[in-house]
Design a protein around this motif. Structure first.
Motif, PDB file in Angstrom:
ATOM      1  N   GLN B  14       9.213 -21.540  34.703  1.00  0.00           N
ATOM      2  CA  GLN B  14       8.636 -22.436  33.709  1.00  0.00           C
ATOM      3  C   GLN B  14       7.388 -23.100  34.262  1.00  0.00           C
ATOM      4  OE1 GLN B  14      11.613 -25.103  31.903  1.00  0.00           O
ATOM      5  NE2 GLN B  14      11.300 -23.752  30.136  1.00  0.00           N
ATOM      6  N   LYS B  15       6.480 -23.398  33.355  1.00  0.00           N
ATOM      7  CA  LYS B  15       5.246 -24.093  33.731  1.00  0.00           C
ATOM      8  C   LYS B  15       5.568 -25.353  34.519  1.00  0.00           C
ATOM      9  CE  LYS B  15       1.230 -26.398  31.681  1.00  0.00           C
ATOM     10  NZ  LYS B  15       0.541 -26.786  30.428  1.00  0.00           N
ATOM     11  N   GLY B  16       4.870 -25.522  35.638  1.00  0.00           N
ATOM     12  CA  GLY B  16       5.099 -26.676  36.491  1.00  0.00           C
ATOM     13  C   GLY B  16       6.114 -26.432  37.597  1.00  0.00           C
ATOM     14  N   GLY B  17       6.822 -25.346  37.509  1.00  0.00           N
ATOM     15  CA  GLY B  17       7.833 -25.028  38.510  1.00  0.00           C
ATOM     16  C   GLY B  17       7.250 -24.351  39.736  1.00  0.00           C
ATOM     17  N   SER B  80       3.365 -23.984  39.025  1.00  0.00           N
ATOM     18  CA  SER B  80       3.003 -22.697  38.428  1.00  0.00           C
ATOM     19  C   SER B  80       2.448 -22.879  37.015  1.00  0.00           C
ATOM     20  CB  SER B  80       4.224 -21.779  38.391  1.00  0.00           C
ATOM     21  OG  SER B  80       4.697 -21.525  39.704  1.00  0.00           O
ATOM     22  N   GLN B  81       1.405 -22.114  36.722  1.00  0.00           N
ATOM     23  CA  GLN B  81       0.722 -22.188  35.435  1.00  0.00           C
ATOM     24  C   GLN B  81       0.775 -20.825  34.732  1.00  0.00           C
ATOM     25  OE1 GLN B  81      -0.632 -25.146  34.213  1.00  0.00           O
ATOM     26  NE2 GLN B  81       0.429 -25.966  36.024  1.00  0.00           N
ATOM     27  N   PRO B  82       0.676 -20.814  33.399  1.00  0.00           N
ATOM     28  CA  PRO B  82       0.668 -19.520  32.684  1.00  0.00           C
ATOM     29  C   PRO B  82      -0.418 -18.577  33.195  1.00  0.00           C
ATOM     30  CG  PRO B  82       1.046 -21.304  31.136  1.00  0.00           C
ATOM     31  CD  PRO B  82       0.763 -21.959  32.474  1.00  0.00           C
ATOM     32  N   GLY B  83      -1.541 -19.114  33.640  1.00  0.00           N
ATOM     33  CA  GLY B  83      -2.617 -18.299  34.192  1.00  0.00           C
ATOM     34  C   GLY B  83      -2.255 -17.629  35.510  1.00  0.00           C
ATOM     35  N   ASP B  84      -1.140 -18.042  36.121  1.00  0.00           N
ATOM     36  CA  ASP B  84      -0.667 -17.391  37.349  1.00  0.00           C
ATOM     37  C   ASP B  84       0.138 -16.128  37.039  1.00  0.00           C
ATOM     38  OD1 ASP B  84       0.134 -20.646  38.738  1.00  0.00           O
ATOM     39  OD2 ASP B  84      -1.727 -19.496  38.867  1.00  0.00           O
ATOM     40  N   LYS B 108       6.457  -8.994  39.518  1.00  0.00           N
ATOM     41  CA  LYS B 108       5.800  -9.384  38.271  1.00  0.00           C
ATOM     42  C   LYS B 108       6.249 -10.794  37.915  1.00  0.00           C
ATOM     43  CE  LYS B 108       4.783  -7.761  33.607  1.00  0.00           C
ATOM     44  NZ  LYS B 108       4.972  -6.672  32.613  1.00  0.00           N
ATOM     45  N   LEU B 109       5.303 -11.727  37.967  1.00  0.00           N
ATOM     46  CA  LEU B 109       5.584 -13.132  37.684  1.00  0.00           C
ATOM     47  C   LEU B 109       5.146 -13.475  36.269  1.00  0.00           C
ATOM     48  CD1 LEU B 109       6.264 -16.088  38.480  1.00  0.00           C
ATOM     49  CD2 LEU B 109       3.903 -16.279  39.302  1.00  0.00           C
ATOM     50  N   GLN B 110       6.037 -14.102  35.553  1.00  0.00           N
ATOM     51  CA  GLN B 110       5.706 -14.621  34.232  1.00  0.00           C
ATOM     52  C   GLN B 110       5.975 -16.117  34.223  1.00  0.00           C
ATOM     53  OE1 GLN B 110       7.899 -12.885  30.984  1.00  0.00           O
ATOM     54  NE2 GLN B 110       6.778 -13.996  29.419  1.00  0.00           N
ATOM     55  N   VAL B 111       4.952 -16.891  33.933  1.00  0.00           N
ATOM     56  CA  VAL B 111       5.098 -18.338  33.841  1.00  0.00           C
ATOM     57  C   VAL B 111       5.090 -18.714  32.361  1.00  0.00           C
ATOM     58  CG1 VAL B 111       4.179 -20.580  34.499  1.00  0.00           C
ATOM     59  CG2 VAL B 111       3.931 -18.630  36.045  1.00  0.00           C
ATOM     60  N   ILE B 112       6.196 -19.276  31.898  1.00  0.00           N
ATOM     61  CA  ILE B 112       6.311 -19.591  30.483  1.00  0.00           C
ATOM     62  C   ILE B 112       6.038 -21.068  30.223  1.00  0.00           C
ATOM     63  CG2 ILE B 112       7.854 -17.683  29.972  1.00  0.00           C
ATOM     64  CD1 ILE B 112      10.197 -19.569  30.262  1.00  0.00           C
ATOM     65  N   PRO B 113       5.379 -21.370  29.109  1.00  0.00           N
ATOM     66  CA  PRO B 113       4.998 -22.764  28.823  1.00  0.00           C
ATOM     67  C   PRO B 113       6.211 -23.670  28.614  1.00  0.00           C
ATOM     68  CG  PRO B 113       3.781 -21.216  27.434  1.00  0.00           C
ATOM     69  CD  PRO B 113       4.859 -20.439  28.122  1.00  0.00           C
TER      70      PRO B 113
END
Lengths: 114, 113
Positions: B14-17, B80-84, B108-113
């Motif tokens: 999650q975003k910020g994690g 962590s940001q979605p752009g990461d 494969k990293l997915q950062v979700i808002p």
């Protein structure tokens, strides 16, 4: 500077056809490399060159050939394409071969052999 | 034989994690450990790298932790940001040159808002 450029971006080949993947760099780098990237396999080195006129095999060279007639260009030739050569191909370059010299990658060529 | 083992293969944060990717190597002769970031449709790009005489290296939100005795190193992405969202590769480098670099299989990293 354009950096490392590759053409084409995409290509579909039939089994047995041949093609050349083009790679060029405008950074005056001595070292150039060809990698293939397969899902779940990381990057594998196909061929590399330490300067014009000098090339050597990497980890997975079978089915490929390279030449380095100029500092700028490092084309990769596929003869008699096979389905096993379906992959994404990356060209890279570095000024020297040591870890102190960053390696720059091109955008890749996605090749499908049917 | 896979000389550099990377895990996990995919990661959702999650975003910020904090995103954590781990790599383990076998050859003690490796002397340089870069991490690459790759966005879809692009080639890998060097993100951060470390040498084995250093236990930690930080650049902005990205930190490499290195454990020489355990032959492990990890990438931590703080806040962590979605752009990461991208694929991250670890690699290990022998002093013989880039032709002797071994890459991990990628995460494969997915950062979700």
């Amino acid at each position: 500077n354009a950096g490392v450029t590759q053409t084409p971006k995409f290509r579909i080949l039939k089994i047995g056809q041949s093609m050349t993947l083009q790679c060029a760099q405008d950074m005056n780098h001595n070292y150039m490399y060809w990698y293939r990237q397969d899902p779940g396999m990381g990057l594998k080195l196909i061929y590399y060159s330490v300067g014009a006129g000098i090339t050597d095999k990497g980890e997975v060279p079978n089915g490929y050939n390279v030449s380095r007639s100029t500092t700028e260009d490092f084309p990769l030739r596929l003869e008699l394409a096979a389905p096993s050569q379906t992959s994404v191909y990356f060209c890279a370059s570095s000024y020297t071969g040591t870890s102190g010299s960053e390696q720059f990658f091109g955008p890749g060529t996605r090749l499908t052999v049917l | 034989q896979q000389q550099v083992k990377q895990s996990p293969q995919s990661l959702i944060v999650q975003k910020g994690g904090i995103s954590i990717i781990n790599c383990a190597y076998e050859n003690t002769a490796f002397d340089y450990f870069p991490w690459y970031q790759q966005f879809p449709g692009k080639g890998p790009a060097l993100l951060i790298a470390i040498r084995p005489d250093v236990s930690e290296k930080k650049e902005g939100r990205f930190t490499i932790s290195f454990n020489k005795s355990a032959k492990q190193f990890s990438l931590h992405i703080m806040d962590s940001q979605p752009g990461d969202s991208a694929t991250y590769f670890c690699a290990a480098f022998l002093s013989g040159g880039y032709q002797k670099v071994t890459f991990g299989i990628g995460t494969k990293l997915q950062v979700i808002p």
